[in-house]
Motif scaffolding. Structure first.
Motif, short mmCIF file in Angstrom:
data_model
loop_
_atom_site.label_atom_id
_atom_site.label_comp_id
_atom_site.label_asym_id
_atom_site.label_seq_id
_atom_site.Cartn_x
_atom_site.Cartn_y
_atom_site.Cartn_z
N VAL A 249 4.57 3.28 -61.76
CA VAL A 249 4.92 2.53 -62.96
C VAL A 249 4.66 3.38 -64.19
CG1 VAL A 249 4.32 0.33 -61.87
CG2 VAL A 249 2.63 1.51 -63.28
N GLU A 250 5.30 3.00 -65.30
CA GLU A 250 4.99 3.55 -66.61
C GLU A 250 4.03 2.60 -67.30
OE1 GLU A 250 8.46 4.06 -68.96
OE2 GLU A 250 9.28 5.69 -67.75
N LEU A 251 2.89 3.09 -67.77
CA LEU A 251 1.94 2.28 -68.52
C LEU A 251 2.13 2.58 -70.00
CD1 LEU A 251 -1.25 2.61 -66.30
CD2 LEU A 251 0.35 0.70 -66.42
N ALA A 252 2.66 1.60 -70.72
CA ALA A 252 3.03 1.83 -72.12
C ALA A 252 1.90 1.55 -73.09
CB ALA A 252 4.24 0.95 -72.48
N GLY A 253 0.79 0.94 -72.61
CA GLY A 253 -0.29 0.59 -73.52
C GLY A 253 0.12 -0.56 -74.44
N TRP A 254 -0.69 -0.75 -75.48
CA TRP A 254 -0.38 -1.80 -76.44
C TRP A 254 0.82 -1.38 -77.28
CZ3 TRP A 254 -1.10 -6.73 -76.99
CH2 TRP A 254 -0.75 -7.35 -78.20
N VAL A 255 1.86 -2.22 -77.30
CA VAL A 255 3.09 -1.90 -78.03
C VAL A 255 3.16 -2.77 -79.28
CG1 VAL A 255 5.61 -1.85 -77.94
CG2 VAL A 255 4.28 -1.30 -75.88
N PRO A 256 3.18 -2.18 -80.47
CA PRO A 256 3.32 -2.97 -81.70
C PRO A 256 4.59 -3.82 -81.67
CG PRO A 256 2.77 -0.69 -82.21
CD PRO A 256 3.10 -0.73 -80.75
N ALA A 257 4.52 -4.97 -82.32
CA ALA A 257 5.65 -5.91 -82.30
C ALA A 257 6.95 -5.25 -82.76
CB ALA A 257 5.33 -7.12 -83.17
N ASP A 258 6.86 -4.36 -83.74
CA ASP A 258 8.08 -3.73 -84.27
C ASP A 258 8.72 -2.76 -83.28
OD1 ASP A 258 7.83 -5.14 -86.61
OD2 ASP A 258 6.94 -3.50 -87.75
N GLU A 259 7.97 -2.37 -82.25
CA GLU A 259 8.53 -1.43 -81.26
C GLU A 259 9.08 -2.13 -80.01
OE1 GLU A 259 5.74 1.66 -80.34
OE2 GLU A 259 5.28 2.05 -82.47
N MET A 260 8.77 -3.41 -79.84
CA MET A 260 9.22 -4.11 -78.65
C MET A 260 10.74 -4.24 -78.54
SD MET A 260 7.09 -4.62 -76.32
CE MET A 260 8.34 -5.41 -75.31
N PRO A 261 11.48 -4.38 -79.64
CA PRO A 261 12.93 -4.47 -79.49
C PRO A 261 13.53 -3.29 -78.72
CG PRO A 261 12.33 -5.15 -81.70
CD PRO A 261 11.08 -4.62 -81.05
N GLY A 262 12.97 -2.10 -78.91
CA GLY A 262 13.49 -0.93 -78.20
C GLY A 262 13.28 -1.02 -76.69
#
Length: 378
Positions: A249-262
């Motif tokens: 799996v890829e572990l993305a860590g905590w993703v800021p809300a502004d980056e989730m659309p991507g």
């Protein structure tokens, strides 16, 4: 043009990054303007927003006197009266309990929105004199002019605890269709959320381990994990289980809300395996469902809380019972094996979300609700 009337938007911890849905809920307001009030500012104040930290406005007993005993100093009262507000809207039940004495003192109508754990956690639903919310809960329900559960599931939870049905109107969570749109789709499965019991990622990890070769050519991206050394025992156990499973799996860590659309724009499949936690904590209607649907993702999810209100079985995704590892694995297998059907589910989900969970439409509805309780024409 008539100047917008003001409402007091009470959230005790203002602008917490994970609660960006609160200020977004006012984004389409044109007749009303929120003035945010609370006691801590946990993030950036949105451009053009007005926010007041009430901490310095209290009397000799300070914040504790206000929260525990509903003490309202002359300075606090005058500061808020000078705004000439027409209503108070509180986000979360606890903030509603804190706002209740203000509504009484200022003689303002009060609306409160419930989002999940504030209606379901055992700590919030038991009788307790020591906790402010529990102590004022019935008074809040008796005196509030409007109660806005974010899903029919939350409405039923509140109803079962004694909240008045005639005051409740389901007001679904929403996401911005301008931000969440389909992109260049990849063979990608995404999970996004805290690694906590409520989010059901333990169910997902076990389900992934059953898929074997079906995952060939696909990427699994898990968002929301904490770095090693910052994890609690539950999350560390999940990492250990994931390592032992052999699933890549890829572990993305905590993703800021502004980056989730991507992330959602790339994904073909969103996995939302939520379940009720031992504490009683449950989702209201997970925003990730709506964000993923607007982004054209098919959903592999559980029959938990408000998820059943946005996932149409076999049309926009598949649903299994909470904690059903084999069922979730089978849902994912069907999606992996039939990419055309999965793509069609994603398209149907976006159409449904645009109609029923559209931020702009829901924001206008919220403004209408607040106008009504203030006695203003809609």
């Amino acid at each position: 043009m008539t100047e917008p009337r003001k409402i007091l938007a009470y959230c005790d911890k203002m602008f917490t990054p994970s609660e960006s849905f609160i200020p977004r809920g006012y984004s389409a307001f044109s007749r009303l303007k929120p003035v945010y009030i609370g006691h801590t500012i946990n993030g950036s104040v949105p451009q053009g927003a007005e926010a007041i930290d009430l901490s310095s406005l209290h009397g000799p007993m300070g914040v504790n006197g206000f929260k525990q005993f509903g003490m309202i100093s002359g300075k606090l009262e005058q500061t808020l009266r000078d705004l000439n507000p027409i209503a108070i809207h509180a986000s979360f039940g606890k903030s509603g309990a804190y706002a209740l004495p203000l509504a009484r003192k200022l003689n303002l109508p009060l609306a409160v929105t419930y989002y999940g754990g504030d209606a379901t956690k055992k700590s919030n639903t038991k009788n307790s004199f020591t906790r402010v919310y529990n102590r004022r809960r019935q008074a809040l329900w008796d005196e509030a002019d409007l109660i806005l559960p974010c899903s029919d599931f939350i409405r039923r939870e509140l109803l079962g605890k004694g909240a008045p049905d005639e005051k409740m109107v389901v007001h679904h969570n929403t996401a911005d269709p301008e931000k969440f749109q389909p992109g260049d789709k990849q063979d990608l499965i995404v999970f996004a959320g805290r690694w906590s019991p409520k989010k059901g990622i333990d169910t997902l990890i076990e389900a992934l381990s059953l898929l074997g070769d079906a995952l060939n050519g696909w990427t699994v991206r898990l968002c929301g994990n904490k770095p090693e050394g910052q994890r609690d025992a539950f999350e560390q156990g999940l990492h250990d289980k994931l390592a032992a499973s052999g699933v890549k799996v890829e572990l993305a860590g905590w993703v800021p809300a502004d980056e989730m659309p991507g992330h959602w724009a790339q994904a073909r499949i969103a996995c939302i395996p939520s379940k009720r936690a031992p504490s009683g904590d449950a989702e209201g209607l997970p925003l990730v469902c709506i964000e993923a649907m607007l982004s054209g993702c098919a959903l592999a999810a559980t029959r938990h809380a408000g998820i059943t209100e946005c996932v149409k079985e076999g049309e926009t995704g598949y649903l299994v019972d909470e904690g059903d590892v084999r069922g979730l694995a089978e849902s994912l297998r069907k999606m992996l094996m039939d990419p055309a059907a999965t793509a069609a589910m994603g398209e149907a989900g976006r159409a449904f979300a645009l109609e029923s969970f559209n931020l702009q439409k829901q924001s206008v509805k919220l403004e209408d609700h607040l106008m009504r309780i203030a006695g203003l024409s809609v």
